[in-house]
Design an enzyme around this catalytic site. Structure first.
Site, mmCIF file in Angstrom:
data_model
loop_
_atom_site.group_PDB
_atom_site.id
_atom_site.type_symbol
_atom_site.label_atom_id
_atom_site.label_comp_id
_atom_site.label_asym_id
_atom_site.label_seq_id
_atom_site.Cartn_x
_atom_site.Cartn_y
_atom_site.Cartn_z
ATOM 1 N N PRO A 1 45.917 36.940 47.940
ATOM 2 C CA PRO A 1 46.292 35.782 48.825
ATOM 3 C C PRO A 1 45.305 36.348 50.437
ATOM 4 O O PRO A 1 45.190 35.467 51.080
ATOM 5 C CB PRO A 1 47.296 35.920 48.969
ATOM 6 C CG PRO A 1 48.064 36.428 47.730
ATOM 7 C CD PRO A 1 46.757 37.813 47.670
ATOM 8 N N GLU B 1 53.700 44.569 44.498
ATOM 9 C CA GLU B 1 53.574 43.653 45.443
ATOM 10 C C GLU B 1 52.124 43.990 46.087
ATOM 11 O O GLU B 1 52.661 43.467 47.468
ATOM 12 C CB GLU B 1 54.752 44.356 46.321
ATOM 13 C CG GLU B 1 55.747 44.418 45.819
ATOM 14 C CD GLU B 1 56.193 42.978 44.692
ATOM 15 O OE1 GLU B 1 56.568 41.752 43.795
ATOM 16 O OE2 GLU B 1 55.698 41.807 46.252
ATOM 17 N N ARG C 1 28.391 31.433 34.616
ATOM 18 C CA ARG C 1 27.609 30.673 34.439
ATOM 19 C C ARG C 1 26.243 30.409 35.334
ATOM 20 O O ARG C 1 25.635 29.241 34.835
ATOM 21 C CB ARG C 1 28.741 29.757 34.217
ATOM 22 C CG ARG C 1 29.015 29.094 36.492
ATOM 23 C CD ARG C 1 30.553 28.010 36.166
ATOM 24 N NE ARG C 1 29.673 26.805 34.921
ATOM 25 C CZ ARG C 1 28.972 26.058 35.337
ATOM 26 N NH1 ARG C 1 29.287 25.920 36.876
ATOM 27 N NH2 ARG C 1 28.809 24.680 34.275
ATOM 28 N N ASP D 1 22.357 21.634 38.477
ATOM 29 C CA ASP D 1 21.430 21.792 39.749
ATOM 30 C C ASP D 1 21.945 19.969 40.600
ATOM 31 O O ASP D 1 22.099 20.921 41.485
ATOM 32 C CB ASP D 1 19.716 21.556 39.482
ATOM 33 C CG ASP D 1 19.381 23.013 39.235
ATOM 34 O OD1 ASP D 1 18.555 23.107 38.580
ATOM 35 O OD2 ASP D 1 20.369 23.768 38.934
HETATM 36 N N1 LIG Z 1 45.617 33.797 45.060
HETATM 37 C C1 LIG Z 1 44.697 35.228 45.059
HETATM 38 N N2 LIG Z 1 43.874 35.159 45.506
HETATM 39 O O1 LIG Z 1 43.105 36.027 44.523
HETATM 40 N N3 LIG Z 1 44.184 36.503 44.151
HETATM 41 C C2 LIG Z 1 45.689 36.059 44.485
HETATM 42 C C3 LIG Z 1 47.061 36.317 44.335
HETATM 43 O O2 LIG Z 1 47.567 35.487 44.347
HETATM 44 N N4 LIG Z 1 46.344 37.546 43.495
HETATM 45 C C4 LIG Z 1 47.912 38.173 43.844
HETATM 46 C C5 LIG Z 1 48.151 39.632 43.349
HETATM 47 C C6 LIG Z 1 47.382 40.281 43.787
HETATM 48 C C7 LIG Z 1 47.646 41.802 44.192
HETATM 49 C C8 LIG Z 1 48.516 42.195 43.553
HETATM 50 CL CL1 LIG Z 1 48.953 44.038 43.789
HETATM 51 C C9 LIG Z 1 49.145 41.609 43.211
HETATM 52 C C10 LIG Z 1 49.431 40.397 42.939
#
Ligand SMILES: Nc1nonc1C(=O)NCc1ccc(Cl)cc1
Length: 251
Positions: free
Chosen positions: A92, A121, A159, A174
């Site tokens: 995120p 985490e 894709r 397109d």
């Molecule tokens: N939104 C998002 N866009 O890309 N990834 C996410 C997301 O929530 N990942 C969860 C997550 C990412 C890394 C680790 Cl270590 C643990 C959990």
């Protein structure tokens, strides 16, 4: 194109390697997909892949050594077809992924990808600084791991690769890759629950149909995602059609 995925759950990626457009791309060699599991790089009896966070707090982090080794093995493979590879960490905290990013990654000059799907985490910041080239997010919400985000990115990029879609589909694609929302679609029967298919679509007049679809895309984008419209500079025809769409609402 080669995509390497670093993940503790490689079986999840059957969803993209065995089904649909991405499945066919793998089958035809348009996409070369391979998973690399940090657990394969453990040397303790319990095959430990998580570790405690300095500073305390809830949950665990990904243990550095197995992850670091898996990333290096993945990068080696992703570069062993002679192309460069970019290591992307899905989280995120990354730049929000969109269709223009998908086009960028699908371009031949972008090389191959290593997608790092995290669990627990998080990942040690020093590993990110040392081994990750870019951090990308699929949206502002928290998932339980990076695998689904990696699959979203993989699907959107795959894709767009030459040969992934049949000629018919790529032609359609397109007309919508111009940053507008898709137009409404209709198929049999001609009358469904008392509602008819718009007559223009039955007319066989392909120019009229093209204009109607563009008008509907413009109108929908204006109604549902004005933020997308803001980013576009509409040409003469598009401005005219959007004005017509708005005028039709007054009648
Ligand atoms: N939104 C998002 N866009 O890309 N990834 C996410 C997301 O929530 N990942 C969860 C997550 C990412 C890394 C680790 Cl270590 C643990 C959990």
């Amino acid at each position: 194109m080669r995509i390497a995925v670093v993940t503790l759950f490689p079986e999840m990626f059957d969803a993209v390697s065995r089904y649909g457009v991405s499945g066919r791309a793998c089958e035809q060699g348009v996409l070369d997909l391979r998973c690399f599991n940090p657990r394969s790089h453990t040397s303790d009896r319990h095959q430990t892949v998580d570790d405690r966070p300095y500073g305390g707090g809830p949950g665990m982090l990904m243990m550095i050594q197995p992850l670091s080794d898996a990333i290096e093995e993945a990068r080696q493979w992703a570069e062993s077809d002679g192309k460069s590879a970019m290591v992307v960490y899905l989280s995120p905290q990354g730049k929000v992924f969109d269709q223009s990013a998908a086009k960028h990654f699908a371009a031949p000059e972008s090389g191959n990808l290593v997608l790092l799907a995290g669990r627990y985490e998080g990942v040690d910041e020093r590993l990110i600084q040392a081994q990750v080239d870019a951090e990308w997010s699929i949206g502002d919400y928290v998932l339980s791991g990076g695998e689904l985000a990696a699959m979203v990115m993989l699907d959107a990029v795959t894709r767009l690769l030459p040969g992934a879609l049949g000629h018919q589909q790529s032609a359609e694609q397109d007309s919508f890759s111009d940053g507008l929302l898709d137009c409404p679609h209709y198929t049999r029967p001609e009358v469904f629950q008392g509602e008819s298919v718009p007559a223009v679509l039955l007319s066989g007049n392909h120019e009229k149909i093209r204009q109607w679809r563009l008008k509907q895309s413009l109108g929908r984008t204006w109604q549902r995602r004005p933020d997308l419209l803001e980013k576009l500079s509409l040409n003469e025809e598009q401005q005219k059609l959007l004005a017509e769409f708005k005028a039709d609402l007054e009648t």
